[in-house]
Design a protein around this motif. Sequence first.
Motif, PDB file in Angstrom:
ATOM      1  N   GLU A 377      -5.550 -22.031   0.345  1.00 28.09           N
ATOM      2  CA  GLU A 377      -5.497 -21.659   1.812  1.00 28.09           C
ATOM      3  C   GLU A 377      -6.703 -20.500   1.681  1.00 28.09           C
ATOM      4  OE1 GLU A 377      -0.875 -20.044   2.175  1.00 28.09           O
ATOM      5  OE2 GLU A 377      -0.845 -22.587   2.465  1.00 28.09           O
ATOM      6  N   LEU A 378      -7.225 -19.957   0.727  1.00 26.07           N
ATOM      7  CA  LEU A 378      -7.572 -18.947   0.637  1.00 26.07           C
ATOM      8  C   LEU A 378      -9.126 -19.671   0.423  1.00 26.07           C
ATOM      9  CD1 LEU A 378      -8.682 -16.048   0.391  1.00 26.07           C
ATOM     10  CD2 LEU A 378      -8.571 -15.970  -2.219  1.00 26.07           C
ATOM     11  N   GLU A 379      -9.006 -20.841  -0.022  1.00 26.12           N
ATOM     12  CA  GLU A 379     -10.315 -21.129  -0.389  1.00 26.12           C
ATOM     13  C   GLU A 379     -10.580 -22.275   0.987  1.00 26.12           C
ATOM     14  OE1 GLU A 379     -13.052 -21.608  -2.249  1.00 26.12           O
ATOM     15  OE2 GLU A 379     -11.800 -19.988  -3.632  1.00 26.12           O
ATOM     16  N   SER A 380      -9.751 -22.378   1.961  1.00 27.54           N
ATOM     17  CA  SER A 380      -9.767 -23.014   3.006  1.00 27.54           C
ATOM     18  C   SER A 380     -10.173 -21.711   3.975  1.00 27.54           C
ATOM     19  CB  SER A 380      -8.330 -23.685   3.671  1.00 27.54           C
ATOM     20  OG  SER A 380      -8.771 -24.212   4.632  1.00 27.54           O
ATOM     21  N   GLY A 381      -9.700 -20.888   3.581  1.00 23.40           N
ATOM     22  CA  GLY A 381      -9.887 -19.614   4.997  1.00 23.40           C
ATOM     23  C   GLY A 381     -11.379 -19.334   4.852  1.00 23.40           C
ATOM     24  N   ALA A 393     -10.202 -19.319  10.688  1.00 21.78           N
ATOM     25  CA  ALA A 393      -9.765 -18.390   9.522  1.00 21.78           C
ATOM     26  C   ALA A 393      -9.207 -17.520   9.398  1.00 21.78           C
ATOM     27  CB  ALA A 393     -11.364 -17.627   9.151  1.00 21.78           C
ATOM     28  N   LYS A 394      -8.894 -16.342  10.630  1.00 19.98           N
ATOM     29  CA  LYS A 394      -8.259 -15.428  10.528  1.00 19.98           C
ATOM     30  C   LYS A 394      -6.856 -15.550  10.523  1.00 19.98           C
ATOM     31  CE  LYS A 394      -7.105 -11.974  14.441  1.00 19.98           C
ATOM     32  NZ  LYS A 394      -6.956 -11.196  13.475  1.00 19.98           N
ATOM     33  N   ILE A 395      -6.836 -17.429  11.362  1.00 27.42           N
ATOM     34  CA  ILE A 395      -4.537 -17.526  10.528  1.00 27.42           C
ATOM     35  C   ILE A 395      -4.421 -18.090   9.427  1.00 27.42           C
ATOM     36  CG2 ILE A 395      -3.422 -19.694  11.043  1.00 27.42           C
ATOM     37  CD1 ILE A 395      -4.830 -20.289  14.510  1.00 27.42           C
ATOM     38  N   ILE A 396      -5.631 -18.566   8.869  1.00 21.90           N
ATOM     39  CA  ILE A 396      -5.395 -18.685   7.635  1.00 21.90           C
ATOM     40  C   ILE A 396      -5.031 -17.892   6.523  1.00 21.90           C
ATOM     41  CG2 ILE A 396      -6.584 -19.899   5.122  1.00 21.90           C
ATOM     42  CD1 ILE A 396      -7.564 -22.331   7.592  1.00 21.90           C
ATOM     43  N   LEU A 397      -6.000 -16.360   6.993  1.00 24.26           N
ATOM     44  CA  LEU A 397      -6.082 -15.671   5.917  1.00 24.26           C
ATOM     45  C   LEU A 397      -4.692 -14.854   6.092  1.00 24.26           C
ATOM     46  CD1 LEU A 397      -9.959 -15.053   6.822  1.00 24.26           C
ATOM     47  CD2 LEU A 397      -8.676 -15.832   4.047  1.00 24.26           C
ATOM     48  N   VAL A 400      -1.912 -15.728   4.081  1.00 23.86           N
ATOM     49  CA  VAL A 400      -2.231 -15.485   2.794  1.00 23.86           C
ATOM     50  C   VAL A 400      -1.338 -14.789   2.853  1.00 23.86           C
ATOM     51  CG1 VAL A 400      -4.253 -15.437   1.328  1.00 23.86           C
ATOM     52  CG2 VAL A 400      -4.184 -17.461   1.647  1.00 23.86           C
ATOM     53  N   LEU A 401      -2.035 -13.513   3.485  1.00 20.53           N
ATOM     54  CA  LEU A 401      -2.376 -12.476   3.026  1.00 20.53           C
ATOM     55  C   LEU A 401      -0.153 -12.766   3.308  1.00 20.53           C
ATOM     56  CD1 LEU A 401      -5.035 -10.195   4.862  1.00 20.53           C
ATOM     57  CD2 LEU A 401      -4.081 -10.706   2.330  1.00 20.53           C
ATOM     58  N   ALA A 402      -0.015 -12.758   4.189  1.00 19.69           N
ATOM     59  CA  ALA A 402       1.825 -12.800   4.311  1.00 19.69           C
ATOM     60  C   ALA A 402       2.422 -12.549   3.169  1.00 19.69           C
ATOM     61  CB  ALA A 402       2.199 -14.051   5.872  1.00 19.69           C
ATOM     62  N   TYR A 413     -11.830 -10.937   3.247  1.00 23.22           N
ATOM     63  CA  TYR A 413     -12.966 -11.922   4.490  1.00 23.22           C
ATOM     64  C   TYR A 413     -11.777 -12.454   6.202  1.00 23.22           C
ATOM     65  CZ  TYR A 413     -15.572 -14.577   0.955  1.00 23.22           C
ATOM     66  OH  TYR A 413     -16.580 -15.025   0.426  1.00 23.22           O
ATOM     67  N   LEU A 414     -10.831 -11.801   5.562  1.00 24.22           N
ATOM     68  CA  LEU A 414      -9.923 -10.743   7.082  1.00 24.22           C
ATOM     69  C   LEU A 414     -10.293 -10.079   7.825  1.00 24.22           C
ATOM     70  CD1 LEU A 414      -7.971 -12.179   8.760  1.00 24.22           C
ATOM     71  CD2 LEU A 414      -5.946  -9.543   8.051  1.00 24.22           C
ATOM     72  N   ALA A 415     -11.145  -8.472   6.880  1.00 24.23           N
ATOM     73  CA  ALA A 415     -11.989  -7.977   7.824  1.00 24.23           C
ATOM     74  C   ALA A 415     -13.466  -8.421   8.006  1.00 24.23           C
ATOM     75  CB  ALA A 415     -11.137  -6.986   6.865  1.00 24.23           C
ATOM     76  N   MET A 416     -13.886  -9.318   7.725  1.00 22.23           N
ATOM     77  CA  MET A 416     -15.207  -9.474   7.895  1.00 22.23           C
ATOM     78  C   MET A 416     -14.737 -10.565   8.449  1.00 22.23           C
ATOM     79  SD  MET A 416     -16.553 -10.141   3.988  1.00 22.23           S
ATOM     80  CE  MET A 416     -17.635 -11.135   4.577  1.00 22.23           C
ATOM     81  N   THR A 417     -13.455 -11.685   9.094  1.00 22.92           N
ATOM     82  CA  THR A 417     -13.845 -12.073  10.063  1.00 22.92           C
ATOM     83  C   THR A 417     -13.241 -11.524  10.802  1.00 22.92           C
ATOM     84  OG1 THR A 417     -12.658 -14.411   8.627  1.00 22.92           O
ATOM     85  CG2 THR A 417     -11.941 -14.189  11.044  1.00 22.92           C
TER      86      THR A 417
END
Length: 681
Positions: A377-381, A393-397, A400-402, A413-417
């Motif tokens: 999942e992380l690699e997909s994001g 990418a935002k939805i996937i990341l 992952v954080l959930a 990566y979520l912050a960058m997204t």
Amino acid sequence: MGRIWALLLCFLLVPPALWAEGDLFLFGPGGNYLVKVSPVGNSALVTLADPKDLKALGRWEIPGFAAQTLEFSANRSGRLLLASDDRILVYDLTVRPPKEISNFQVPPGEKITKVSFAPDRDEVYWTSEKRLHKNNADGTKTETLAEVNEGIVGMAPLKDRRVALAKKNSAELILVGEGQDKAPEVWATQGGDLVGLASPEGQKLFSLDQNNRLINWDLFTKKPAAGYDLEPESSPQKATGLGLDDRKKQLYVAGEKDGTESIKSYRITDLLNKTIAPKPERLVRTGQGGIYQARRALEPSRIDELMERIEALPSQPPSGTSTNQNGPFQLAQIEAKNGDLDKALSFINQVPVNSQDYAASRELQREIYQKIEQNNELESGKEQFGLGNYQSAKIILEGVLAKQPEQREARKYLAMTDKRLFDEQAGNWFLGILGTLILGTLSWFLWGLYQKKGAQFINQLIADPEDKRRLLLKIVAARELLNKRREQDKMSWYHGRLGEIERQLDWAEAQVNQAGVALSELITLVGQLHTEMVGMVKKASPKTSSSKPAPETAQRVGLDKDSGPSPSGPGGAQTFKKEVPKSEPRKKASKSAQPETPSPGGVFDESDYYMILGVGPDSTDAEVKKAYRDKLKEYHPDRHDASGYSWVKDEAIKMTLLVQDAYKALKTEAGRKKYARSRKA
């Protein structure tokens, strides 16, 4: 992370007899091993520990060995490479004590300058001053792959049995492939002299020149994909070397300024996102260009416990014949710690159902599957982020954080997204405003143009492409009729008017490709000129026999048999009627006097064979045959070779075929009756 620093500090705080300034540290893949190599006299003392649980795993001494390179294999878990100037050693760390796999002594006269594992095999590549060599897995076979007369200053093994080399005092690098049919390829960087190469896992290639210009190469196109200036042009610092960190996530760049060497790290993901954020590092650079962890000032933590374990561990040389006594479950645990999850799953499948480790192996299997899913999942994001699909990418990341709130990389990566999404939205707003302004300006311009040019310009914009073809066809037909009228005008009664018509046709043809011209108006004009020429009657000579009717008494309602193509239809089908004296009564039902063809302004019908030949239903066989021959001469394709338009000859071919079909149907009286019946049906 605190344990890792504690273990590293523990290594640094061992008695002075066990460490020196040349101590080298290396973390294994996934942080499962920590290796320290310390010079002790003419020997090297190797200490192996598990940084996760602060467990000392082994220690041994290598006599007559000065370590210059340390590296873990990316292809096989637990394989460690140690190299000096003249020896290459490979160890298997998954067994206790560690097992020596290879002990290779360089031939006399050679000196190792670079050495590295192949990224996708157990082989080892190494360079001397001017040669590239390859050793097999156990070091029993050596092969020379290439020789560079200028010298070699950098090496980076790639996947698919390729190796990149940097030439000494040159801006060129060489790509060497194995096999007799693979000649070395030379790539030019168009910069300063190269000082180093690096390839994370053999999939990317970076080159660095002395002017701090870093290039990311596209291995498919063999061209630079991106370039980065790591230092300003005015900087006096010159680059001296390039390396990778233990996890292949950062590039280490060594530089020299005023005789002092410094090392900075750059995250590869930052570089790929065009972000240059150097971080100063306290590292050690060896004679072979390797860059490794150096002594750092760390807070002590559990030092006493670890020191006792290390001191209690006897110095024992690796065994070349030791066997692995671990069972499948223990091997699965080792591979899971090493980060090789696929191999760990294969060992779990070997655990018997009646084994006491079976339940624990199933639990380990569940944890491994969960970790694989999270990693995927992380690699997909990250992949979606790299492709620019920031919403995905935002939805996937966020997913992952959930599941893993402590996942730092996902949070980063979520912050960058989020930042990219904001920039994208702001860009869309700007483009929307800009598009509105452009649309308004264009509308204002078109309105002004319409007011100036009026309907003529609009007609040109919306003109049917077929109109141009129709116009040119009519012009050609009119010119042919013009030439025939001049031949018929023996007394030059229409000489002036025919000249005027020719000038008008020339003007109309010149207007075909002009902007802002209404083609429909030109079509109408040419049609009127054609109709005018159709109505021109040949004036008889004064010596005309009185037995023949006078021209002025003739009633002409169409073209004579010499007339040119009519604008009534494609190819200019002719229509004509006979000249009948007033004294001769017209036959009421005579179709030859009034054929089924339309007037010159009518519609051409390809199915009307009488119209095609220009005859009537009561014409004789001889008249039909003569009309057929005249039509063939008129439409023969060879007569139209000189035309500047290819479609004119196409139309001639088409009309020739129609004339042949018409003659075949009408050449006999029986055929004409049969055709009449089919027309009525």
